[in-house]
Design a protein around this motif. Structure first.
Motif, PDB file in Angstrom:
ATOM      1  N   SER A  87      -0.244   5.246  -0.942  1.00 26.43           N
ATOM      2  CA  SER A  87      -0.387   6.138   0.201  1.00 26.43           C
ATOM      3  C   SER A  87       0.629   7.295   0.101  1.00 26.43           C
ATOM      4  O   SER A  87       0.292   8.454   0.372  1.00 26.43           O
ATOM      5  N   ARG A 139       0.807  -1.218   0.000  1.00 28.33           N
ATOM      6  CA  ARG A 139       0.000   0.000   0.000  1.00 28.33           C
ATOM      7  C   ARG A 139       0.842   1.270   0.000  1.00 28.33           C
ATOM      8  O   ARG A 139       0.347   2.361  -0.320  1.00 28.33           O
ATOM      9  N   HIS A 183      -5.467  16.707   8.455  1.00 24.04           N
ATOM     10  CA  HIS A 183      -4.684  15.496   8.223  1.00 24.04           C
ATOM     11  C   HIS A 183      -4.957  15.030   6.810  1.00 24.04           C
ATOM     12  O   HIS A 183      -5.661  15.707   6.055  1.00 24.04           O
ATOM     13  N   ILE A 184      -4.430  13.876   6.451  1.00 30.67           N
ATOM     14  CA  ILE A 184      -4.514  13.469   5.050  1.00 30.67           C
ATOM     15  C   ILE A 184      -5.946  13.366   4.554  1.00 30.67           C
ATOM     16  O   ILE A 184      -6.237  13.675   3.404  1.00 30.67           O
ATOM     17  N   TYR A 190       0.252  11.395   0.275  1.00 28.47           N
ATOM     18  CA  TYR A 190       0.997  12.290   1.171  1.00 28.47           C
ATOM     19  C   TYR A 190       1.811  13.305   0.360  1.00 28.47           C
ATOM     20  O   TYR A 190       1.987  14.453   0.782  1.00 28.47           O
ATOM     21  N   SER A 244       2.502  14.092   6.812  1.00 28.06           N
ATOM     22  CA  SER A 244       1.316  14.476   7.579  1.00 28.06           C
ATOM     23  C   SER A 244       1.629  15.702   8.449  1.00 28.06           C
ATOM     24  O   SER A 244       2.685  15.763   9.074  1.00 28.06           O
ATOM     25  N   HIS A 271     -15.157   9.921   9.775  1.00 26.96           N
ATOM     26  CA  HIS A 271     -14.334   8.779   9.383  1.00 26.96           C
ATOM     27  C   HIS A 271     -15.149   7.516   9.657  1.00 26.96           C
ATOM     28  O   HIS A 271     -15.753   7.395  10.718  1.00 26.96           O
TER      29      HIS A 271
END
Ligand SMILES: C=CC1=C(C)c2cc3[nH]c(cc4nc(cc5[nH]c(cc1n2)c(C)c5CCC(=O)O)C(CCC(=O)O)=C4C)c(C)c3C=C
Ligand code: FE2
Ligand code: FE2
Length: 387
Positions: free
Chosen positions: A57, A53, A275-276, A61, A68, A196
């Motif tokens: 990812s 992953r 955040h992301i 970023y 982050s 989330h």
């Protein structure tokens, strides 16, 4: 009187692109994030998923500046809280304990010991409780406490969740109002709470109160906002093959577009810092999706970060906790456990009871999945969305 400390618990995030893979490894090694009925497979699977992953990812970023912002923001929150507590006549040292990246919870506790803190308030920076977030940090702390008898001299108390706190609700309502006021037709804009997500099984089988707390929280924020705007709640950031809480944010955006909605204010509700998932997922991915769905006026409410009303709310939470009976870790790590039909499927919070028969089956499945992935780069783990 002794020395007082506050430990802010948070998730942590990779500071730079090289950190992404080891950060993901730590995250997927956590049994509260991926539940396997057999502990021995946790680390190999975490290694495998994080390796596969990492690239995708990292790209995300990279789009938000190469890492982050979570550490910097949490440090700023800690400093602001320390100053605010001082002003309110309750001096305390504020520490940061991240779950999956630096500064780790273990490092924070070592500092707390070194500073000979006598009274400690444990405050997760998640307004709502979930097994996968605050719950995971509480479990880790429980383990650290069990392994180190010297920690027993610290008189601590835990704040489990605090989504009902007045100052927090007020700060959220203020930020939403500011965004709504940028629209000419401010009362007609749809307020879109995007929380989330978590897998449905966390709520329905393990008894995670997260969904209930999110629903109550968004209703309370709307009450504080006190405006006539329509509002919706949906869940973002799904990972993996299982069913997560619904409606999914992407589906809800498409649905609103199809209904002719043109003006949307998105409110990230599960997390108090940028955040992301705010900077990349909402600001880039969902914005694009909304545009395609015909929602041309798309705004996002900024995260609270060091909003003064929010910092004041945190200070009030700490002072209130110091003046209330203490809450122990064991009290906040106990969850409802539901027994399913077969003993090997019995839910426990975290790793479930291992059964030989499942060990064998899963080892075979994992091996085949691994081989397929490695040979083709297109195996079942890509298919189910884990990579
Ligand atoms: C309240 C907030 C959060 C919940 C609930 C939550 C559950 C949860 N998350 C994953 C998987 C991943 N999370 C990742 C990053 C991440 N998650 C949260 C918050 C919640 N997670 C934050 C704030 C962050 C990122 C911080 C940052 O770096 O800015 C990631 C890594 C990023 C990616 O690759 O997409 C994963 C993976 C699961 C499986 C889960 C519930 C079971
Ligand atoms: Fe997450
Ligand atoms: Fe995500």
């Amino acid at each position: 009187m002794g020395r007082t400390g506050v430990l802010l618990l948070n998730l942590g995030g990779p500071d730079q692109l090289e950190d992404v893979r080891p950060f993901l490894f730590n995250l997927f090694s956590d049994p509260e994030i991926i539940r396997l009925p057999f502990p021995w497979l946790q680390k190999p699977l975490a290694w495998f998923i994080s390796t596969m992953r990492a690239k995708k990812s990292q790209e995300n970023y990279r789009q938000i500046g190469g890492g982050s912002p979570l550490r910097q923001i949490t440090e700023a929150q800690a400093q602001a809280l320390e100053a605010h507590l001082q002003q309110k006549g309750q001096p305390a040292r504020v520490y940061i304990g991240m779950r999956y990246w630096h500064p780790f919870t273990e490092e924070a506790i070592a500092r707390i010991k070194r500073d000979r803190i006598d009274r400690l308030v444990i405050l997760p920076l998640y307004p709502q409780f979930s097994i996968s977030t605050s719950g995971s940090s509480f479990r880790l702390m429980e383990k650290i406490w069990q392994e180190d008898p010297l920690l027993n001299r610290i008189d601590y108390t835990v704040i489990r969740s605090w989504y009902e706190q007045t100052g927090y609700l007020q700060a959220m309502a203020d930020l939403i109002a500011q965004e709504l006021d940028r629209f000419p037709n401010r009362d007609e804009v749809t307020v879109f709470f995007s929380a989330h997500g978590v897998p449905v099984s966390y709520v329905e089988e393990a008894g995670d109160p997260y969904q209930k707390e999110i629903e109550e929280c968004s209703a309370l924020i709307m009450q504080n906002l006190n405006r006539p705007n329509p509002h919706v709640l949906a869940y973002q950031s799904r990972v993996g093959p299982v069913e997560w809480l619904k409606p999914y944010t992407e589906d809800a955006i498409e649905q609103l577009g199809a209904e002719g909605v043109q003006d949307l204010v998105v409110v990230p509700i599960s997390f108090v810092s940028e955040h992301i998932e705010t900077l990349e997922e909402i600001d880039i991915e969902y914005r694009e999706l909304a545009e395609e769905a015909g929602i041309h006026n798309f705004r996002r409410v900024p995260a609270l970060n060091t909003h003064p009303v929010f910092i004041d709310a945190l200070a009030d939470l700490v002072i209130n906790a110091l003046n209330s009976p203490s809450v122990k870790l064991a009290e906040v790590t106990q969850m409802k456990k539901k027994v399913k039909m077969y003993p090997q499927e019995r839910w426990e919070w975290g790793l479930t009871t291992s059964a030989e028969v499942w060990n064998g089956r899963v080892a075979m499945i994992a091996l085949i999945a691994l081989l397929l992935e490695l040979i083709s780069g297109q195996g079942p783990l890509h298919l189910v969305g884990l990579l």
